[in-house]
Design an enzyme around this catalytic site. Sequence first.
Site, PDB file in Angstrom:
ATOM      1  N   ASP A 161       0.821  -1.208   0.000  1.00  0.00           N
ATOM      2  CA  ASP A 161       0.000   0.000   0.000  1.00  0.00           C
ATOM      3  C   ASP A 161       0.859   1.264   0.000  1.00  0.00           C
ATOM      4  OD1 ASP A 161      -2.597   1.466   0.548  1.00  0.00           O
ATOM      5  OD2 ASP A 161      -1.455   2.020   2.337  1.00  0.00           O
TER       6      ASP A 161
ATOM      7  N   GLU B 223       1.200  -0.087  -4.922  1.00  0.00           N
ATOM      8  CA  GLU B 223       0.427   1.134  -5.128  1.00  0.00           C
ATOM      9  C   GLU B 223       1.419   2.277  -4.967  1.00  0.00           C
ATOM     10  OE1 GLU B 223      -3.266   3.792  -3.386  1.00  0.00           O
ATOM     11  OE2 GLU B 223      -2.096   2.527  -2.037  1.00  0.00           O
TER      12      GLU B 223
END
Length: 585
Positions: free
Chosen positions: A254, A286
């Site tokens: 993330d 990400e």
Amino acid sequence: MSHSYSFGALPAPSGRTRFRLWAPGQPGVTLEIQGAASQPMTSEPDGWWSLEAEAMPGTRYRYALGDGPTVPDPASHAQDGDVDGWSIVTDHAHDWKHPDFKPRPWPQAVVYELHAGAMGGFRGVMDELQRLATLGVNTIEIMPVADFAGAANWGYDGVLPYAPDETYGTPEDLKALVDTAHGLGIAVILDVVYNHFGPAGNYWHSIAPDFFRKDIHTPWGDAIDFREKPVRDFFIENAIFWLNEYRLDGLRLDAVHAIADDTFLGELSARVRKATAGREVYLVLENETNDADRLEGDFDAQWNDDVHHCLHVLLTGEHDAYYADYADDPAGHLVRALREGFVYQGEVSKNLGHERGKPSGHLPPSAFVNCLQNHDQVGNRALGERIFALAPVDGIRSAFLLLLMAPQVPMLFMGDEYASGKPFLFFTGFPSPELAEAVREGRRKEFARFPAFNDPEKREKIPDPNAPATFAASRPEKEERVSEAGLHMESFISTLLRARAMRLGPHLAEATSLSAEKLGAKGVRAQWRLGDGAVLTIAAQFGDQPVPCTPGEGTILAESAPGVADAVPADGLAARSAVAWLKVA
């Protein structure tokens, strides 16, 4: 254990367990075992404390800091009583039924993102796996499961990265989920958060203040200091822990743009690859910076928000916030994304106010994970509306055809396959009333700059993240799936995925872009050469009028509605429609 970890409680067959904690600066650390006498731990060099003690799996324990509170183990493998409770010595032995499972090569992955809590916990997800396999999904991506404070959370407020949240089930339940998925040919990716800790239950500030930087903050709190070797080891070993002890097939990292260290990700990738040698393991990022360099060997792919934003603007016409970067020419930007990967490859983002991205045209299509929805893009809307509540269904079908037939790795969000109209809201379950109030007010202030929520009365209608009803409203409902609209969409998605698997799958690894162009103001036409020499052509029109279009060569692979392809030569590509053609070599 299949690996020796620096942190935490590692049980041995003898009935003894090694406990180890990094707590530099503490004058002493005491191990507390529920129902037994406390025992002082031994000081080791560089701030480490350790002890080997009689402790069978299932033993409850915690650490009493000599200069601070009594805390759970920050490397706890399971908890009893939420994040402030007792840590549990955990035996990771498991009778794996499918130990030789191998996931599909990454270019063939079809990813399905899901929230374990919303689907009824680990056992609830297990109950859906056969349906997903039949649909054509071969990879599930589970939103973070690391233990968080309270009864509900998206997962990005985790504070105990090694412990599955007990509201989802036990470590054994998660292993059963993975094993069941493998038996159905489904790989399992876990979303992990290495850029921050949640606002409740994080005791690292007391254990080791040097765990955090004093000069940098993230949007979610203090930045983690990856310059410290034990800090790096804590997270890198966590990645290895999930992959080896739970036999997961990959990780999605993330918001790595919030990790303030240029070397950490490269080290993580190298050590993970070494620790999982001989296995196919996916590492996905990400990364808001669109740093293409990360995808040249260290990592397999990145979520490509650019494609989502282009499709969303084409379908809805929205242009607030980050959609402003795509609103001037969404079809033109989508053309670039289909041809080269990222839209922003060094250009200035109006939304961010600075340059973003690096050239990405040299990367394979499989370096990009494309979606029409994900938890962020739905849940970060004030009212959590899905695309099905914002755009016409024929346009959505066309977008799904483009998404699921193109060589980039496609990702569905839970409910996509049956056109779910239920919201997916931002939800928490913090037990502290003060924190719950802060989150509620912060959420409403966040949307004050949007025209639709300028009025304070309208902001009051934004669902309270901490209300149990907000979480309940975000859970999938079987009634939607078996509705007429749901069954039609599920049949359509299944047909597309079957065509992808049977006609394209084995040849996607060597796919290369041949061309991409706009069709009018809101249409696109793109071509790729596959690994066997076949040529794939996809055309999609998101506007309200037919647009001239040269049909692709070969046979019709898929169409968004019956008869759309037949009309292309004479009448052009119909409004809100899409077609894929395949010319075999």
